[in-house]
Design a protein around this motif. Structure first.
Motif, PDB file in Angstrom:
ATOM      1  N   CYS A   9      28.011 -85.984 -40.925  1.00 15.04           N
ATOM      2  CA  CYS A   9      27.096 -86.311 -40.483  1.00 15.04           C
ATOM      3  C   CYS A   9      27.833 -85.895 -38.628  1.00 15.04           C
ATOM      4  O   CYS A   9      27.251 -85.961 -37.689  1.00 15.04           O
ATOM      5  CB  CYS A   9      26.243 -87.694 -39.860  1.00 15.04           C
ATOM      6  SG  CYS A   9      25.601 -88.029 -41.482  1.00 15.04           S
ATOM      7  N   THR A  10      29.110 -86.063 -38.416  1.00 22.07           N
ATOM      8  CA  THR A  10      29.937 -85.802 -37.561  1.00 22.07           C
ATOM      9  C   THR A  10      29.064 -84.616 -36.828  1.00 22.07           C
ATOM     10  O   THR A  10      28.947 -84.623 -35.220  1.00 22.07           O
ATOM     11  CB  THR A  10      31.497 -85.817 -37.452  1.00 22.07           C
ATOM     12  OG1 THR A  10      31.480 -87.203 -38.451  1.00 22.07           O
ATOM     13  CG2 THR A  10      32.127 -85.924 -36.669  1.00 22.07           C
ATOM     14  N   PRO A  11      29.942 -83.644 -37.467  1.00 24.31           N
ATOM     15  CA  PRO A  11      28.734 -82.135 -36.439  1.00 24.31           C
ATOM     16  C   PRO A  11      27.191 -82.405 -36.073  1.00 24.31           C
ATOM     17  O   PRO A  11      27.175 -81.568 -35.050  1.00 24.31           O
ATOM     18  CB  PRO A  11      29.086 -81.058 -37.917  1.00 24.31           C
ATOM     19  CG  PRO A  11      30.210 -81.483 -38.605  1.00 24.31           C
ATOM     20  CD  PRO A  11      29.762 -83.136 -38.621  1.00 24.31           C
ATOM     21  N   LEU A  12      27.370 -83.335 -36.561  1.00 18.92           N
ATOM     22  CA  LEU A  12      25.519 -82.492 -36.192  1.00 18.92           C
ATOM     23  C   LEU A  12      25.162 -84.273 -34.816  1.00 18.92           C
ATOM     24  O   LEU A  12      24.330 -83.784 -33.765  1.00 18.92           O
ATOM     25  CB  LEU A  12      24.262 -83.861 -37.278  1.00 18.92           C
ATOM     26  CG  LEU A  12      23.803 -82.294 -38.504  1.00 18.92           C
ATOM     27  CD1 LEU A  12      23.064 -83.235 -39.508  1.00 18.92           C
ATOM     28  CD2 LEU A  12      23.119 -81.575 -37.709  1.00 18.92           C
ATOM     29  N   LYS A  13      26.568 -84.950 -34.886  1.00 19.84           N
ATOM     30  CA  LYS A  13      26.304 -86.143 -33.908  1.00 19.84           C
ATOM     31  C   LYS A  13      26.753 -85.494 -33.154  1.00 19.84           C
ATOM     32  O   LYS A  13      26.130 -86.221 -31.541  1.00 19.84           O
ATOM     33  CB  LYS A  13      27.039 -87.001 -34.450  1.00 19.84           C
ATOM     34  CG  LYS A  13      27.780 -88.369 -32.846  1.00 19.84           C
ATOM     35  CD  LYS A  13      28.159 -89.230 -33.927  1.00 19.84           C
ATOM     36  CE  LYS A  13      29.029 -90.584 -32.705  1.00 19.84           C
ATOM     37  NZ  LYS A  13      29.004 -90.132 -31.063  1.00 19.84           N
ATOM     38  N   LYS A  58      14.913 -81.218 -32.861  1.00 13.64           N
ATOM     39  CA  LYS A  58      15.628 -81.308 -34.546  1.00 13.64           C
ATOM     40  C   LYS A  58      16.376 -80.743 -35.338  1.00 13.64           C
ATOM     41  O   LYS A  58      16.876 -81.634 -36.086  1.00 13.64           O
ATOM     42  CB  LYS A  58      14.948 -79.372 -34.103  1.00 13.64           C
ATOM     43  CG  LYS A  58      14.151 -78.996 -34.832  1.00 13.64           C
ATOM     44  CD  LYS A  58      13.838 -77.852 -34.934  1.00 13.64           C
ATOM     45  CE  LYS A  58      12.367 -76.611 -34.872  1.00 13.64           C
ATOM     46  NZ  LYS A  58      12.144 -75.545 -34.735  1.00 13.64           N
ATOM     47  N   ILE A  59      17.575 -81.525 -33.788  1.00 14.26           N
ATOM     48  CA  ILE A  59      18.477 -82.316 -33.623  1.00 14.26           C
ATOM     49  C   ILE A  59      18.840 -83.499 -34.317  1.00 14.26           C
ATOM     50  O   ILE A  59      19.678 -83.559 -34.679  1.00 14.26           O
ATOM     51  CB  ILE A  59      19.905 -81.472 -32.514  1.00 14.26           C
ATOM     52  CG1 ILE A  59      19.321 -80.225 -32.716  1.00 14.26           C
ATOM     53  CG2 ILE A  59      21.256 -81.795 -32.890  1.00 14.26           C
ATOM     54  CD1 ILE A  59      20.569 -79.729 -30.803  1.00 14.26           C
ATOM     55  N   TRP A  60      17.910 -83.839 -33.541  1.00 15.49           N
ATOM     56  CA  TRP A  60      17.999 -85.952 -33.654  1.00 15.49           C
ATOM     57  C   TRP A  60      17.415 -86.052 -35.047  1.00 15.49           C
ATOM     58  O   TRP A  60      17.973 -86.544 -35.508  1.00 15.49           O
ATOM     59  CB  TRP A  60      16.786 -85.960 -32.654  1.00 15.49           C
ATOM     60  CG  TRP A  60      16.631 -87.658 -33.151  1.00 15.49           C
ATOM     61  CD1 TRP A  60      15.371 -87.978 -33.128  1.00 15.49           C
ATOM     62  CD2 TRP A  60      17.724 -88.026 -33.168  1.00 15.49           C
ATOM     63  NE1 TRP A  60      15.053 -89.290 -33.335  1.00 15.49           N
ATOM     64  CE2 TRP A  60      16.592 -89.964 -33.187  1.00 15.49           C
ATOM     65  CE3 TRP A  60      18.612 -88.630 -32.864  1.00 15.49           C
ATOM     66  CZ2 TRP A  60      17.211 -90.935 -33.743  1.00 15.49           C
ATOM     67  CZ3 TRP A  60      18.859 -90.451 -32.746  1.00 15.49           C
ATOM     68  CH2 TRP A  60      18.287 -91.541 -33.688  1.00 15.49           C
ATOM     69  N   ARG A  64      19.310 -87.928 -37.631  1.00 12.93           N
ATOM     70  CA  ARG A  64      19.113 -89.258 -38.079  1.00 12.93           C
ATOM     71  C   ARG A  64      18.800 -89.359 -39.039  1.00 12.93           C
ATOM     72  O   ARG A  64      19.014 -90.218 -40.394  1.00 12.93           O
ATOM     73  CB  ARG A  64      17.586 -89.857 -37.321  1.00 12.93           C
ATOM     74  CG  ARG A  64      17.180 -90.333 -37.933  1.00 12.93           C
ATOM     75  CD  ARG A  64      15.993 -90.778 -36.896  1.00 12.93           C
ATOM     76  NE  ARG A  64      15.333 -92.405 -37.249  1.00 12.93           N
ATOM     77  CZ  ARG A  64      13.963 -92.839 -37.192  1.00 12.93           C
ATOM     78  NH1 ARG A  64      13.265 -91.620 -37.388  1.00 12.93           N
ATOM     79  NH2 ARG A  64      13.825 -93.758 -38.068  1.00 12.93           N
ATOM     80  N   GLU A  65      18.451 -88.379 -40.338  1.00 11.74           N
ATOM     81  CA  GLU A  65      18.342 -88.123 -41.730  1.00 11.74           C
ATOM     82  C   GLU A  65      19.873 -87.908 -42.031  1.00 11.74           C
ATOM     83  O   GLU A  65      19.856 -88.813 -43.498  1.00 11.74           O
ATOM     84  CB  GLU A  65      17.738 -86.845 -42.035  1.00 11.74           C
ATOM     85  CG  GLU A  65      15.803 -86.749 -41.530  1.00 11.74           C
ATOM     86  CD  GLU A  65      15.463 -85.127 -42.598  1.00 11.74           C
ATOM     87  OE1 GLU A  65      16.446 -85.229 -43.396  1.00 11.74           O
ATOM     88  OE2 GLU A  65      14.164 -85.068 -41.875  1.00 11.74           O
TER      89      GLU A  65
END
Length: 103
Positions: A9-13, A58-60, A64-65
């Motif tokens: 999840c880190t890249p999305l964060k 969309k990123i959020w 979150r998912e």
């Protein structure tokens, strides 16, 4: 910036953090004056909410998912449910009335 709950999840964060920070800077820049009426403040807030959703929404949701999946995979969902049962969030108390004699 810190790591996410799960390495995947880190890249999305990081993408979300960068997006949010850029949006928030723009949110603070044109701060409405104290003389703005409630309608103007509401309109500004709605515009900024729409701007956030279009640029970071969309990123959020993807981040979150990912975090929700990590919470479940690590068995933390059971602990969260237990904490919510034992210490449910309550409505905050209403604000104290304004003391008009101080104005």
């Amino acid at each position: 910036m810190s790591q996410s709950l799960s390495e995947e999840c880190t890249p999305l964060k990081r993408k979300y953090d960068a997006c949010f920070n850029a949006w928030f800077e723009g949110y603070l820049e044109p701060a409405l004056s104290a003389s703005a009426n409630a309608e103007q403040r509401t309109k500004f807030a709605q515009q900024k909410a729409a701007e956030f959703d279009s640029s970071c929404g969309k990123i959020w949701h993807a981040y979150r998912e990912c975090v929700q999946k990590a919470v479940k995979d690590k068995g933390l969902d059971v602990l969260l449910d237990q904490a919510r049962t034992e210490n449910p969030l309550k409505e905050p108390p209403p604000p104290a009335p304004l003391d008009k004699s101080r104005s």
